[in-house]
Design a protein around this motif. Structure first.
Motif, mmCIF file in Angstrom:
data_model
loop_
_atom_site.group_PDB
_atom_site.id
_atom_site.type_symbol
_atom_site.label_atom_id
_atom_site.label_comp_id
_atom_site.label_asym_id
_atom_site.label_seq_id
_atom_site.Cartn_x
_atom_site.Cartn_y
_atom_site.Cartn_z
ATOM 1 N N ARG A 15 -23.634 13.906 32.331
ATOM 2 C CA ARG A 15 -24.273 15.103 32.818
ATOM 3 C C ARG A 15 -24.847 15.858 31.637
ATOM 4 N NH1 ARG A 15 -22.480 17.402 37.571
ATOM 5 N NH2 ARG A 15 -23.950 19.044 37.026
ATOM 6 N N LYS A 17 -25.757 19.550 31.028
ATOM 7 C CA LYS A 17 -25.720 20.861 31.636
ATOM 8 C C LYS A 17 -25.592 21.900 30.532
ATOM 9 C CE LYS A 17 -22.160 19.943 34.126
ATOM 10 N NZ LYS A 17 -21.030 20.110 35.052
ATOM 11 N N PRO A 18 -26.100 23.082 30.783
ATOM 12 C CA PRO A 18 -26.007 24.122 29.771
ATOM 13 C C PRO A 18 -24.566 24.609 29.631
ATOM 14 C CG PRO A 18 -26.891 24.999 31.792
ATOM 15 C CD PRO A 18 -26.785 23.526 31.989
ATOM 16 N N ILE A 20 -22.383 27.821 28.704
ATOM 17 C CA ILE A 20 -22.427 29.269 28.568
ATOM 18 C C ILE A 20 -21.213 29.681 27.776
ATOM 19 C CG2 ILE A 20 -22.461 31.457 29.793
ATOM 20 C CD1 ILE A 20 -23.617 29.922 32.177
ATOM 21 N N ILE A 48 -27.198 34.881 34.462
ATOM 22 C CA ILE A 48 -26.709 33.530 34.724
ATOM 23 C C ILE A 48 -27.887 32.586 34.706
ATOM 24 C CG2 ILE A 48 -25.581 32.055 36.419
ATOM 25 C CD1 ILE A 48 -23.802 34.065 35.040
ATOM 26 N N THR A 49 -27.664 31.444 34.092
ATOM 27 C CA THR A 49 -28.722 30.449 34.040
ATOM 28 C C THR A 49 -28.638 29.532 35.231
ATOM 29 O OG1 THR A 49 -27.328 29.020 32.763
ATOM 30 C CG2 THR A 49 -28.779 30.507 31.550
ATOM 31 N N CYS A 73 -28.059 24.511 44.589
ATOM 32 C CA CYS A 73 -28.097 25.212 43.324
ATOM 33 C C CYS A 73 -28.225 24.263 42.155
ATOM 34 C CB CYS A 73 -26.817 26.037 43.146
ATOM 35 S SG CYS A 73 -26.630 27.272 44.401
ATOM 36 N N ALA A 82 -30.744 33.166 45.429
ATOM 37 C CA ALA A 82 -29.362 33.061 45.012
ATOM 38 C C ALA A 82 -29.206 32.279 43.735
ATOM 39 C CB ALA A 82 -28.554 32.394 46.109
ATOM 40 N N ARG A 86 -31.349 36.171 37.577
ATOM 41 C CA ARG A 86 -31.513 37.493 38.140
ATOM 42 C C ARG A 86 -30.668 38.450 37.338
ATOM 43 N NH1 ARG A 86 -28.305 35.967 43.623
ATOM 44 N NH2 ARG A 86 -26.591 34.961 42.568
ATOM 45 N N ASP A 91 -26.425 41.927 42.218
ATOM 46 C CA ASP A 91 -25.204 41.572 42.921
ATOM 47 C C ASP A 91 -24.172 42.673 42.886
ATOM 48 O OD1 ASP A 91 -26.171 39.181 43.616
ATOM 49 O OD2 ASP A 91 -25.293 38.114 41.902
ATOM 50 N N TYR B 43 -17.562 34.724 38.764
ATOM 51 C CA TYR B 43 -18.458 33.605 38.503
ATOM 52 C C TYR B 43 -18.105 32.492 39.472
ATOM 53 C CZ TYR B 43 -19.944 35.801 34.170
ATOM 54 O OH TYR B 43 -20.476 36.663 33.254
ATOM 55 N N ASN B 46 -21.446 27.641 41.995
ATOM 56 C CA ASN B 46 -22.865 27.387 42.208
ATOM 57 C C ASN B 46 -23.737 28.136 41.209
ATOM 58 O OD1 ASN B 46 -22.542 29.977 43.056
ATOM 59 N ND2 ASN B 46 -23.044 29.557 45.203
ATOM 60 N N GLY B 47 -23.121 28.738 40.236
ATOM 61 C CA GLY B 47 -23.883 29.401 39.202
ATOM 62 C C GLY B 47 -24.105 30.870 39.465
ATOM 63 N N LYS B 48 -23.766 31.326 40.615
ATOM 64 C CA LYS B 48 -23.986 32.732 40.912
ATOM 65 C C LYS B 48 -22.873 33.577 40.318
ATOM 66 C CE LYS B 48 -24.469 32.470 45.399
ATOM 67 N NZ LYS B 48 -24.808 32.925 46.762
ATOM 68 N N ARG B 49 -23.198 34.808 40.113
ATOM 69 C CA ARG B 49 -22.204 35.739 39.615
ATOM 70 C C ARG B 49 -22.380 37.050 40.350
ATOM 71 N NH1 ARG B 49 -23.458 38.897 34.433
ATOM 72 N NH2 ARG B 49 -24.793 39.755 36.059
ATOM 73 N N ASP B 103 -23.355 23.504 37.763
ATOM 74 C CA ASP B 103 -24.590 23.397 37.001
ATOM 75 C C ASP B 103 -24.393 23.844 35.562
ATOM 76 O OD1 ASP B 103 -26.091 22.558 39.271
ATOM 77 O OD2 ASP B 103 -26.039 24.642 39.963
ATOM 78 N N ASN B 104 -23.459 24.730 35.381
ATOM 79 C CA ASN B 104 -23.207 25.243 34.044
ATOM 80 C C ASN B 104 -21.764 24.973 33.677
ATOM 81 O OD1 ASN B 104 -25.797 26.483 34.060
ATOM 82 N ND2 ASN B 104 -24.912 28.168 35.243
#
Lengths: 411, 129
Positions: A15, A17-18, A20, A48-49, A73, A82, A86, A91, B43, B46-49, B103-104
């Motif tokens: 994989r 993936k970034p 963080i 968030i990326t 996602c 979503a 952003r 949120d 967090y 799915n990457g959302k926060r 994803d992260n």
């Protein structure tokens, strides 16, 4: 830059993936993997990326919101709102600084294979709400349980009431009061018996309410049942008479026990005469306790219609018409009498005369004009009633006879 | 009605309700929660926060008895879902949360003592987070 060991970890999963990066001093930083193909970049501390957004799916032109899945996602975002980068304020939960949130937990519905189904919520899923810090409990919500339990309880209660009512009506609400209970009669049967100076039968003719009666006092006598006509030459017999009924096909009507042997069990007739040892009792009850006692003690027992119970006449009688009537009655001083009418009477008139005369309990004796006799104090054989014919010869060994003898022979 | 304490909840929906909003999270979607003073950031995998304006200890008190240690406090600012722990490196003092469906990946620089406690705890659980 990511450490070397995480490179190995990432390669193992193939994989890209970034990463963080974050630290415990509340300083977030976002690094990218060396081969970051998605071009993810951090913008500020709370951003968030996510994978890039396809054309036409910008925030302002977002299609209708669909159920969110992890796939949406990762590489194929179905909506950008979503998953796109952003700001943190999008949120935020606006909360009064002094307000405490209410945090609740709700279980997810499991499918039939036991696997979690994230898109399917059980309509009765467990729900728990509590203030922060309070102990949590699970409430298994089964909405069908209370109605079902109430229905079952109602059915059980109704069934219980009906059973109790049937039991009460069958055993206790027999239309007349009970003067002597089965337990009291069993105690009488088990006792030594009352001492009387003179044993025998004393005839007292009398008349009351227009009913002529012959009353034979049964003093100090014991009784037995026997099948077959008593021998008239047997001087030990003081009085003998028919007792229980039987049909033309030779079936006994009402419970019949002869010397401990139960020949018939039928408690439709409520009156009974029980004999055990040197005691004789009469009573009114549907209970079979006295009969069972007589069976155990080798005594005798038969059932007949009730004429009086507790000084009360039953509402109706099963026998109609006018014939000579006979009965065994008990007075208020607990003496037993064999009573025969001198004329033909209806059963109700006979019972009313007995009540008026002072009897408390009285049980019908069949064979109003049948063969029966007694011996007076001089030992003379005398017939009771007008008839002196023997029973039907075909039934001689069938008809149960109640036979009274002295309980203390020689006196 | 039957009441009992939760023995081992497999999954749950965490509902956070205020006077103005209701926010729902699946507990197994929460990768970690970061505390920031009077705020907390949740967090998700799915990457959302999502930022919530209350303190981290509310989450700690709520999640700890529900998940039986699935969520653990790491350091002073994080509550971590142990199901997402991928690497604990004591010499380098970092923790990586990652899973295939994410994803992260998240890397944390955390004190050695906190990492050691987490490592010991997960070793004692036999790898079952």
């Amino acid at each position: 830059m990511i450490p070397m060991d995480y490179d190995l970890f990432a390669n193992r999963y193939r994989r890209n993936k970034p990463i963080i990066e974050m630290d415990d001093e509340n300083e977030d930083s976002i690094n990218e993997t060396e081969d970051d193909v998605n071009g993810i970049q951090s913008t500020d501390d709370f951003e968030i990326t996510a994978p890039p957004v396809e054309a036409g799916h910008s925030l302002g032109a977002a299609p209708p919101r669909e159920p969110e899945t992890p796939e949406s996602c990762s590489g194929k975002p179905s909506y950008t709102e979503a998953c796109c980068s952003r700001s943190a304020n999008d949120d935020d939960v606006t909360l009064n600084p002094n307000e405490l949130p209410v945090i609740s937990i709700e279980d997810e519905f499991n499918d039939f294979e036991g696997n979690l189904n994230p898109h399917r919520r059980h309509p009765n899923a467990d729900s728990r709400t509590r203030p922060a810090g309070a102990q949590l409990t699970v409430r298994r919500r089964r909405p069908w349980l209370w109605p079902a339990a109430c229905a079952l309880l109602t059915i059980a209660a109704v069934a219980l009431i009906l059973a109790a009512r049937h039991h009460y009506n069958y055993y206790y609400n027999i239309g007349v009061p009970i003067a002597v209970t089965p337990g009291q009669n069993i105690e009488k049967l088990a006792s030594q018996g009352r001492y009387v100076e003179r044993q025998g039968v004393t005839l007292t003719p009398d008349s009351i309410l227009g009913v002529a009666l012959n009353l034979y006092s049964l003093d100090g006598l014991k009784a037995t049942l026997q099948l077959g006509t008593p021998d008239s030459t047997d001087t030990s017999i003081i009085l003998c008479s028919r007792s229980a009924d039987y049909t033309a096909d030779l079936n006994y009507l009402g419970t019949l026990v002869v010397e401990g042997k139960e020949l018939q069990s039928d408690n439709t007739r409520l009156g009974y005469v029980a004999m055990a040892g040197s005691n004789v009792v009469i009573g009114v009850s549907r209970s079979e306790k006295v009969k069972d006692y007589c069976v155990r003690q080798g005594g005798s027992f038969f059932r007949q219609f009730v004429l009086l119970s507790g000084g009360v006449i039953p509402r109706d009688f099963p026998l109609h018409g006018k014939v000579e009537r006979r009965a065994i009655g008990r007075t208020s001083d607990d003496r037993l009498f064999y009573v025969a009418t001198r004329h033909k009477e209806t059963l109700w008139d006979f019972a009313d005369a007995l009540r008026e005369y002072g009897f408390i309990d009285a049980v019908y004796i069949t064979g109003g004009n049948s063969y029966s006799y007694y011996r007076n104090s001089k030992g003379r054989h005398l017939f009771i009633g007008p008839a002196n014919e023997l029973p039907n010869p075909n039934h001689r060994d069938i008809a149960p006879w109640i036979v009274f003898r002295k309980s203390r022979p020689g006196f | 009605m039957h009441h009992n304490t939760i023995p081992h909840p497999r999954m749950a929906i965490l509902k956070i309700s205020t006077t103005t909003e209701l926010v729902c999270f699946r507990t197994d979607d929460i990768v970690f929660i970061k505390g920031d003073g009077n705020y907390s950031d949740v967090y998700q995998s799915n990457g959302k926060r999502r930022k919530l304006t209350f303190k981290l200890h509310y989450f700690e008190e709520t999640l700890e008895p529900l998940t039986h240690g699935l969520f653990v406090r790491v350091g002073k600012s994080y509550i971590v879902n142990k199901a997402y722990v991928s690497v604990i490196n004591l010499p380098e003092r970092y923790l990586i949360l990652d899973r295939r469906d994410m994803d992260n990946a998240y890397k944390f620089n955390i004190s050695r003592e906190a990492l050691k406690d987490l490592k010991t705890q997960m070793e004692q659980e036999g790898g079952q987070a």
